[in-house]
Enzyme design. Structure first.
Site, PDB file in Angstrom:
ATOM      1  N   LYS A  67      55.052  31.898  31.795  1.00  0.00           N
ATOM      2  CA  LYS A  67      54.621  31.496  33.142  1.00  0.00           C
ATOM      3  C   LYS A  67      53.120  31.255  33.149  1.00  0.00           C
ATOM      4  O   LYS A  67      52.412  31.599  32.190  1.00  0.00           O
ATOM      5  CB  LYS A  67      55.044  32.539  34.175  1.00  0.00           C
ATOM      6  CG  LYS A  67      54.446  33.912  34.008  1.00  0.00           C
ATOM      7  CD  LYS A  67      55.212  34.911  34.856  1.00  0.00           C
ATOM      8  CE  LYS A  67      54.757  36.305  34.574  1.00  0.00           C
ATOM      9  NZ  LYS A  67      54.110  36.976  35.656  1.00  0.00           N
TER      10      LYS A  67
ATOM     11  N   ARG B  28      58.152  45.885  44.495  1.00  0.00           N
ATOM     12  CA  ARG B  28      57.670  44.514  44.593  1.00  0.00           C
ATOM     13  C   ARG B  28      58.922  43.668  44.870  1.00  0.00           C
ATOM     14  O   ARG B  28      59.297  43.499  46.007  1.00  0.00           O
ATOM     15  CB  ARG B  28      56.931  44.126  43.311  1.00  0.00           C
ATOM     16  CG  ARG B  28      56.002  42.957  43.475  1.00  0.00           C
ATOM     17  CD  ARG B  28      55.177  42.672  42.235  1.00  0.00           C
ATOM     18  NE  ARG B  28      55.996  42.333  41.083  1.00  0.00           N
ATOM     19  CZ  ARG B  28      55.516  41.900  39.915  1.00  0.00           C
ATOM     20  NH1 ARG B  28      54.212  41.769  39.755  1.00  0.00           N
ATOM     21  NH2 ARG B  28      56.311  41.603  38.907  1.00  0.00           N
TER      22      ARG B  28
ATOM     23  N   TYR C 157      19.523  32.008  37.433  1.00  0.00           N
ATOM     24  CA  TYR C 157      19.499  32.010  38.902  1.00  0.00           C
ATOM     25  C   TYR C 157      19.061  33.365  39.443  1.00  0.00           C
ATOM     26  O   TYR C 157      19.513  34.406  38.961  1.00  0.00           O
ATOM     27  CB  TYR C 157      20.889  31.707  39.457  1.00  0.00           C
ATOM     28  CG  TYR C 157      21.255  30.244  39.405  1.00  0.00           C
ATOM     29  CD1 TYR C 157      20.494  29.292  40.095  1.00  0.00           C
ATOM     30  CD2 TYR C 157      22.356  29.818  38.685  1.00  0.00           C
ATOM     31  CE1 TYR C 157      20.829  27.946  40.043  1.00  0.00           C
ATOM     32  CE2 TYR C 157      22.701  28.470  38.637  1.00  0.00           C
ATOM     33  CZ  TYR C 157      21.933  27.551  39.323  1.00  0.00           C
ATOM     34  OH  TYR C 157      22.269  26.230  39.278  1.00  0.00           O
TER      35      TYR C 157
ATOM     36  N   MET D  50      27.657  28.074  36.431  1.00  0.00           N
ATOM     37  CA  MET D  50      28.943  27.363  36.357  1.00  0.00           C
ATOM     38  C   MET D  50      29.226  26.813  34.954  1.00  0.00           C
ATOM     39  O   MET D  50      30.359  26.827  34.480  1.00  0.00           O
ATOM     40  CB  MET D  50      28.969  26.223  37.376  1.00  0.00           C
ATOM     41  CG  MET D  50      30.347  25.604  37.538  1.00  0.00           C
ATOM     42  SD  MET D  50      30.389  24.213  38.666  1.00  0.00           S
ATOM     43  CE  MET D  50      30.107  24.979  40.232  1.00  0.00           C
TER      44      MET D  50
HETATM   45  C1  LIG Z   1      59.596  40.306  35.817  1.00  0.00           C
HETATM   46  C2  LIG Z   1      58.606  40.173  34.711  1.00  0.00           C
HETATM   47  N1  LIG Z   1      59.016  40.335  33.458  1.00  0.00           N
HETATM   48  C3  LIG Z   1      58.163  40.215  32.402  1.00  0.00           C
HETATM   49  C4  LIG Z   1      56.844  39.924  32.606  1.00  0.00           C
HETATM   50  C5  LIG Z   1      55.913  39.842  31.414  1.00  0.00           C
HETATM   51  O1  LIG Z   1      54.965  40.855  31.535  1.00  0.00           O
HETATM   52  P1  LIG Z   1      53.867  41.123  30.401  1.00  0.00           P
HETATM   53  O2  LIG Z   1      53.020  39.892  30.352  1.00  0.00           O
HETATM   54  O3  LIG Z   1      53.121  42.300  30.891  1.00  0.00           O
HETATM   55  O4  LIG Z   1      54.606  41.331  29.144  1.00  0.00           O
HETATM   56  C6  LIG Z   1      56.372  39.742  33.912  1.00  0.00           C
HETATM   57  C7  LIG Z   1      54.958  39.453  34.132  1.00  0.00           C
HETATM   58  O5  LIG Z   1      54.358  39.681  35.126  1.00  0.00           O
HETATM   59  C8  LIG Z   1      57.278  39.869  34.995  1.00  0.00           C
HETATM   60  O6  LIG Z   1      56.877  39.704  36.252  1.00  0.00           O
END
Ligand SMILES: Cc1ncc(COP(=O)(O)O)c(C=O)c1O
Length: 404
Positions: A45, A145, A279, A334
């Site tokens: 992700k 969560r 700065y 920056m």
């Molecule tokens: C549901 C879930 N599984 C796995 C992961 C992977 O986590 P990590 O990067 O700490 O291994 C995440 C990351 O936030 C997650 O939200």
């Protein structure tokens, strides 16, 4: 000031994120081994934790399943790249057009269902639109969560049993404190997950799951490293894949950093005692010394807080210039950082000298700590103007092209 012969000629600004796909492959295979037969899902992700979604997927042909947070993350991806491999969508769908759209794009996915509104969407949809939808049921075991309350889970399965077109795969949860193994919440979550699993199996709900097996998925990176005995059927490492969880833990497990954020000095200034740098003129030289101007700033994702922190405890923030630690002086701007290159008389640094901001020799979690944040934040925060260049330390001939 002379420019050294090491300056990048013809390739523009020298800042780049070098992504070592060899390290990525090695890390995956170590994590996969640690899962002892559990399906090891590579979490990609947020653009592969900033390493480039496509580049990471291309580098891991042996991985059977990837995970993203939401289906939108697949929009710019060619489904051909994933042929025969599936994607786990960790937050599930937001509406029922999403599964249809993703199917049309040619992706094979599994959805995590975490809330009643998602279940209601499945129930209220015509059978043909839910046909073949593959789902995991997320349980809130204590992180508070996402996830169904444990007491609701039997009811969720009872209702899923009525939906003949939906394919139920198993149960999932997420640990809140896996990186703090001594935290009491870990055991509470393990117990809660085990109890839910037992209740479901005792009620015969494994029979409504694919192949009559109720699968289990619990561990992220820290979970997999600390508690491999709970790997069950599926593990979901993200940050450890990129070698950026915790440098001490990584060394223990042989994991190595994948991203090196590197650049060069673009200028060297002589400052005299009493001169100010950057700065606000916050930094005042107490003696004569040289200052290196580094081509990287917060506009590239370097955390500005590193240069403005006030606490005196701990290591002073530094970068590596020609492999040597040089402390930051003055505010991060920056596009530039300013660093102390040491006394004028000994200064043998030049514009063009290499600078590592984090990576192979300077752990990103150390830099993140200076900024009171975490490595995830720094990696995913490398901005789009920084080219990613893919190299393979397992196959050094392949040094890859820059990929923006
Ligand atoms: C549901 C879930 N599984 C796995 C992961 C992977 O986590 P990590 O990067 O700490 O291994 C995440 C990351 O936030 C997650 O939200």
């Amino acid at each position: 000031m002379t420019r050294s012969s090491k300056t990048h000629h013809g390739s523009g600004r020298p800042l780049e994120a070098v992504i070592d796909v060899g390290a990525l492959k090695r890390n995956f295979s170590l994590l996969n081994e640690r899962g002892q037969g559990a399906n090891c899902v590579a979490v990609v992700k947020s653009d592969g934790y900033g390493h480039g979604l496509q580049g990471v997927i291309e580098a891991l042909p042996e991985v059977g399943q990837f995970a993203v947070a939401t289906a939108n993350e697949l929009d710019r991806l060619d489904s051909e790249l994933l042929s025969g491999r599936s994607i786990l969508i960790l937050e599930g769908f937001f509406d029922l057009y999403e599964p249809e759209r993703i199917r049309q794009l040619g992706f094979c996915v599994e959805w995590v269902i975490h809330s009643h509104w998602q279940l209601e969407l499945l129930e209220s949809s015509p059978m043909q639109s839910t046909a073949g939808i593959r789902v995991w049921i997320k349980i809130n075991t204590g992180m508070n969560r996402l996830g169904f309350p444990p007491t609701d889970v039997p009811q969720v399965f009872r209702r899923l049993a009525q939906l003949s077109t939906v394919i139920v795969l198993g149960i999932a949860s997420h640990l809140a404190c896996a990186d703090t193994p001594e935290a009491g919440l870990n055991q509470q979550q393990f117990d809660c997950f085990a109890k839910c699993h037992a209740i479901l199996v005792n009620s015969g709900y494994d029979n409504i799951c694919e192949a009559g097996r109720l699968r289990r998925s619990l561990l992220n990176s820290a979970g997999l490293l600390q508690f491999p005995q709970y790997a069950f059927d599926q593990v979901r490492p993200g940050i450890a894949l990129y070698g950026a969880l915790d440098s001490t833990l990584h060394q223990t497990h042989g994991l190595s950093p994948v991203m090196t954020l590197q650049t060069r000095l673009v200028a060297v200034q002589q400052v005299w005692a009493g001169d100010r740098v950057g700065y606000g003129g916050d930094y005042v030289a107490t003696e004569d010394h040289c200052v290196g101007i580094v081509a990287a700033g917060y506009g590239d994702g370097y955390p500005r807080q590193v240069s403005t922190r006030t606490e005196s405890a701990g290591t002073e923030p530094y970068v590596l210039v020609k492999g040597q630690p040089c402390r930051l002086v003055g505010r991060c701007s920056m596009d530039m950082l300013t660093v102390d290159l040491g006394p004028t008389a000994d200064c043998d640094y030049r514009a063009g000298d290499s600078v590592e901001l984090w990576g192979k020799h300077l752990p990103v979690d150390l830099v993140a700590g200076w900024a009171s944040t975490i490595s995830y934040h720094l990696l995913t925060g490398v901005t789009r103007r920084v080219p990613r260049r893919y190299i393979d330390s397992l196959n050094p001939v392949n040094q890859g092209a820059k990929n923006c």
